[in-house]
Design an enzyme around this catalytic site. Structure first.
Site, PDB file in Angstrom:
ATOM      1  N   ASP A  64     -10.458   2.136  -6.303  1.00 39.39           N
ATOM      2  CA  ASP A  64     -10.460   3.133  -5.225  1.00 39.39           C
ATOM      3  C   ASP A  64      -9.658   4.388  -5.542  1.00 39.39           C
ATOM      4  O   ASP A  64      -9.827   5.414  -4.887  1.00 39.39           O
ATOM      5  CB  ASP A  64      -9.901   2.519  -3.935  1.00 39.39           C
ATOM      6  CG  ASP A  64     -10.806   1.454  -3.349  1.00 39.39           C
ATOM      7  OD1 ASP A  64     -11.947   1.322  -3.833  1.00 39.39           O
ATOM      8  OD2 ASP A  64     -10.381   0.752  -2.421  1.00 39.39           O
TER       9      ASP A  64
ATOM     10  N   THR B 243      -7.527  -2.592  -6.614  1.00 37.15           N
ATOM     11  CA  THR B 243      -7.664  -1.501  -5.646  1.00 37.15           C
ATOM     12  C   THR B 243      -7.194  -0.186  -6.256  1.00 37.15           C
ATOM     13  O   THR B 243      -7.792   0.873  -6.039  1.00 37.15           O
ATOM     14  CB  THR B 243      -6.868  -1.807  -4.370  1.00 37.15           C
ATOM     15  OG1 THR B 243      -7.368  -3.021  -3.790  1.00 37.15           O
ATOM     16  CG2 THR B 243      -6.993  -0.681  -3.357  1.00 37.15           C
TER      17      THR B 243
ATOM     18  N   GLU C 163      22.991   4.694  22.187  1.00 34.12           N
ATOM     19  CA  GLU C 163      24.009   4.828  23.220  1.00 34.12           C
ATOM     20  C   GLU C 163      24.826   6.117  23.021  1.00 34.12           C
ATOM     21  O   GLU C 163      25.123   6.835  23.981  1.00 34.12           O
ATOM     22  CB  GLU C 163      24.943   3.605  23.206  1.00 34.12           C
ATOM     23  CG  GLU C 163      24.255   2.296  23.534  1.00 34.12           C
ATOM     24  CD  GLU C 163      23.736   1.555  22.306  1.00 34.12           C
ATOM     25  OE1 GLU C 163      23.669   0.325  22.337  1.00 34.12           O
ATOM     26  OE2 GLU C 163      23.379   2.240  21.306  1.00 34.12           O
TER      27      GLU C 163
ATOM     28  N   GLY D 219      -6.662  -5.621  -2.368  1.00 33.99           N
ATOM     29  CA  GLY D 219      -8.032  -5.930  -2.030  1.00 33.99           C
ATOM     30  C   GLY D 219      -8.212  -7.369  -1.618  1.00 33.99           C
ATOM     31  O   GLY D 219      -7.273  -8.066  -1.211  1.00 33.99           O
TER      32      GLY D 219
ATOM     33  N   ARG E 259      -1.664  11.303   6.039  1.00 37.13           N
ATOM     34  CA  ARG E 259      -2.363  12.572   6.244  1.00 37.13           C
ATOM     35  C   ARG E 259      -2.889  12.634   7.681  1.00 37.13           C
ATOM     36  O   ARG E 259      -3.099  11.615   8.320  1.00 37.13           O
ATOM     37  CB  ARG E 259      -3.542  12.706   5.265  1.00 37.13           C
ATOM     38  CG  ARG E 259      -3.120  12.589   3.811  1.00 37.13           C
ATOM     39  CD  ARG E 259      -4.281  12.762   2.839  1.00 37.13           C
ATOM     40  NE  ARG E 259      -5.314  11.736   2.963  1.00 37.13           N
ATOM     41  CZ  ARG E 259      -5.232  10.527   2.423  1.00 37.13           C
ATOM     42  NH1 ARG E 259      -4.153  10.171   1.755  1.00 37.13           N
ATOM     43  NH2 ARG E 259      -6.215   9.649   2.580  1.00 37.13           N
TER      44      ARG E 259
ATOM     45  N   ARG F  18       0.637   3.657   8.613  1.00 39.53           N
ATOM     46  CA  ARG F  18       1.354   3.817   7.343  1.00 39.53           C
ATOM     47  C   ARG F  18       2.712   4.473   7.558  1.00 39.53           C
ATOM     48  O   ARG F  18       3.706   4.088   6.942  1.00 39.53           O
ATOM     49  CB  ARG F  18       0.538   4.676   6.369  1.00 39.53           C
ATOM     50  CG  ARG F  18      -0.576   3.959   5.667  1.00 39.53           C
ATOM     51  CD  ARG F  18      -1.276   4.916   4.723  1.00 39.53           C
ATOM     52  NE  ARG F  18      -2.467   4.340   4.125  1.00 39.53           N
ATOM     53  CZ  ARG F  18      -3.366   5.028   3.440  1.00 39.53           C
ATOM     54  NH1 ARG F  18      -3.214   6.337   3.278  1.00 39.53           N
ATOM     55  NH2 ARG F  18      -4.427   4.426   2.931  1.00 39.53           N
TER      56      ARG F  18
ATOM     57  N   HIS G  20      23.633   6.107  17.050  1.00 40.74           N
ATOM     58  CA  HIS G  20      22.923   5.062  17.771  1.00 40.74           C
ATOM     59  C   HIS G  20      22.474   5.605  19.125  1.00 40.74           C
ATOM     60  O   HIS G  20      22.947   6.644  19.588  1.00 40.74           O
ATOM     61  CB  HIS G  20      23.805   3.832  17.941  1.00 40.74           C
ATOM     62  CG  HIS G  20      23.937   3.018  16.684  1.00 40.74           C
ATOM     63  ND1 HIS G  20      24.457   1.748  16.670  1.00 40.74           N
ATOM     64  CD2 HIS G  20      23.609   3.303  15.402  1.00 40.74           C
ATOM     65  CE1 HIS G  20      24.442   1.272  15.437  1.00 40.74           C
ATOM     66  NE2 HIS G  20      23.939   2.206  14.636  1.00 40.74           N
TER      67      HIS G  20
ATOM     68  N   GLU H  82      -3.074  -3.334   2.156  1.00 40.82           N
ATOM     69  CA  GLU H  82      -4.331  -2.592   2.290  1.00 40.82           C
ATOM     70  C   GLU H  82      -5.384  -2.976   1.251  1.00 40.82           C
ATOM     71  O   GLU H  82      -6.323  -2.236   1.022  1.00 40.82           O
ATOM     72  CB  GLU H  82      -4.055  -1.088   2.228  1.00 40.82           C
ATOM     73  CG  GLU H  82      -3.285  -0.559   3.417  1.00 40.82           C
ATOM     74  CD  GLU H  82      -3.548   0.906   3.689  1.00 40.82           C
ATOM     75  OE1 GLU H  82      -4.723   1.324   3.705  1.00 40.82           O
ATOM     76  OE2 GLU H  82      -2.568   1.644   3.889  1.00 40.82           O
TER      77      GLU H  82
ATOM     78  N   TRP I  75     -16.685   5.229   2.653  1.00 34.61           N
ATOM     79  CA  TRP I  75     -15.755   4.902   3.710  1.00 34.61           C
ATOM     80  C   TRP I  75     -16.475   3.954   4.640  1.00 34.61           C
ATOM     81  O   TRP I  75     -17.514   4.291   5.199  1.00 34.61           O
ATOM     82  CB  TRP I  75     -15.331   6.148   4.477  1.00 34.61           C
ATOM     83  CG  TRP I  75     -14.524   7.104   3.676  1.00 34.61           C
ATOM     84  CD1 TRP I  75     -14.954   8.242   3.078  1.00 34.61           C
ATOM     85  CD2 TRP I  75     -13.126   6.997   3.396  1.00 34.61           C
ATOM     86  NE1 TRP I  75     -13.909   8.870   2.452  1.00 34.61           N
ATOM     87  CE2 TRP I  75     -12.769   8.129   2.635  1.00 34.61           C
ATOM     88  CE3 TRP I  75     -12.154   6.065   3.731  1.00 34.61           C
ATOM     89  CZ2 TRP I  75     -11.470   8.329   2.187  1.00 34.61           C
ATOM     90  CZ3 TRP I  75     -10.868   6.278   3.285  1.00 34.61           C
ATOM     91  CH2 TRP I  75     -10.530   7.391   2.527  1.00 34.61           C
TER      92      TRP I  75
END
Length: 361
Positions: free
Chosen positions: A200, A196, A52, A296, A207, A184, A50, A294, A170
């Site tokens: 996609d 999605t 402390e 759709g 990254r 993320r 922790h 994220e 994009w």
């Protein structure tokens, strides 16, 4: 430095643990003696020391009689590590300054009382709202308990998140995308819908910035996901969860079970929708206290319509489509009187994109 400034320093230290300590809170600690900082530390990883303990380990001199600053009330119970209050008492600290209390029932005021019973002065300083903001994931998971839900979307200035064919790569610029990768790395999981996944083919990995890949949650009512989907091909320690209809228990496609960490089966409601909120308890059990959604549009609309979100981040990109997929739709909203009201929390610029960060009232 003032008490407020030293609590601000604990927040700066605590932030270094983002993406590494969940489901524990982010905590930083500063030890001051004779007006000088003699030790600093932070909670670096889940299961580790922790803040402390880390600060005491880094002390340049004996901390007896010193003041200790920490953004969150010190723990007073045994968990993966011994109570920090016991260590503070044993080090003969004279004063403890706290940014905010800990809502965890195992701590909640008990740490403060234990320190005061030992003759240690305990004060509050700094901005309690800033301390709670830093640990918004932890605070919600303890109080509700449900994961903190962020809806993130990129849209054109005329309100479209994709063209008529569903294509969305994009919309936003490179600077915006890099910021999303950083987000993320700080969230426990990313949630997307099956459309999605199919349209996609996202990897949903981190990254261009340092950080670990988030776990993945796929909303897939009819269990249409293919074992060959791109999300399964990324080599990573992340887990993949599938939320699907209870009707699919006996029809899980071959090749999926060994790739999915857990299937969460839900009974469809009267409208044929999956009551996604019923999966939240299971996600908390899995240590997931923060989720970034994220896409759709169907997932966005469902979550917003049912109030199943805490924050909404919209990247406005300087493009016009004229027609396409709107970020949100709800047939029950017929006028301004029915509108969903939000509170603007902040605005940032990333190249030509504008990020507006909204919170629910």
């Amino acid at each position: 430095m003032t008490d407020d400034e030293l609590i601000e320093r604990t927040l700066q230290l605590a932030e270094r643990g983002k993406g590494r300590v969940s489901p524990n809170p982010l905590v930083g600690c500063v030890i001051v003696k004779d007006g000088n900082i003699i030790g600093e530390g932070w909670h670096r990883e889940f299961g580790g020391k922790h803040a402390e303990v880390d600060a005491f380990d880094n002390c340049s001199q004996d901390p007896e009689g010193a003041s200790l600053y920490v953004n969150l009330e010190p723990c007073s119970h045994f968990g993966k590590t011994p109570p920090c209050t016991d260590l503070i008492i044993s080090k003969k600290i004279a004063r403890v300054v706290i940014g905010t209390g800990d809502p965890n029932p195992l701590v909640n005021g008990k740490g403060i009382q234990k320190l005061r019973d030992a003759g240690i002065t305990v004060d509050f300083a700094g901005s309690s709202s800033a301390c709670e903001e830093l640990n918004k994931f932890f605070f919600k998971s303890v109080r509700i308990p449900q994961p903190y839900i962020l809806i993130k979307a990129a849209q054109t200035i005329d309100g479209k998140i994709a063209d008529k064919s569903g294509e969305s790569k994009w919309l936003s610029g490179e600077e915006s995308r890099n910021y999303v990768h950083r987000l993320r790395s700080e969230y426990d999981a990313v949630m997307i819908g099956i459309n999605t996944v199919k349209t996609d083919e996202p990897s949903l990995s981190v990254r261009n910035v340092e950080g670990r890949d988030p776990h993945i949650i796929v909303i897939d009512k009819n269990l249409e996901i293919s074992p060959g989907a791109k999300i399964f091909s990324i080599k990573s320690d992340r887990k993949i969860f599938i939320i699907t209809s209870d009707k699919n228990r006996q029809t899980v496609p071959p090749g999926l079970p060994e790739k999915v960490a857990k299937f969460i089966f839900l009974r469809e409601d009267k409208s044929g929708n999956l009551p996604v909120s019923e999966s939240f308890t299971e996600l908390i059990r899995e240590g997931i206290i923060s989720v970034m959604v994220e896409g759709g549009a169907g997932i966005y609309s469902y979550l917003i319509s049912n109030g199943l979100y805490d924050e909404l981040m919209i990247f406005y990109t300087p493009k016009l489509l004229g027609s396409g997929v709107p970020v949100f739709s709800n047939p029950l909203i017929t006028g301004i009187k029915d509108s969903v009201n939000l509170r603007l929390h902040g605005v940032k610029r990333f190249g030509d994109d504008i990020l507006a960060d909204y919170r629910r009232f």
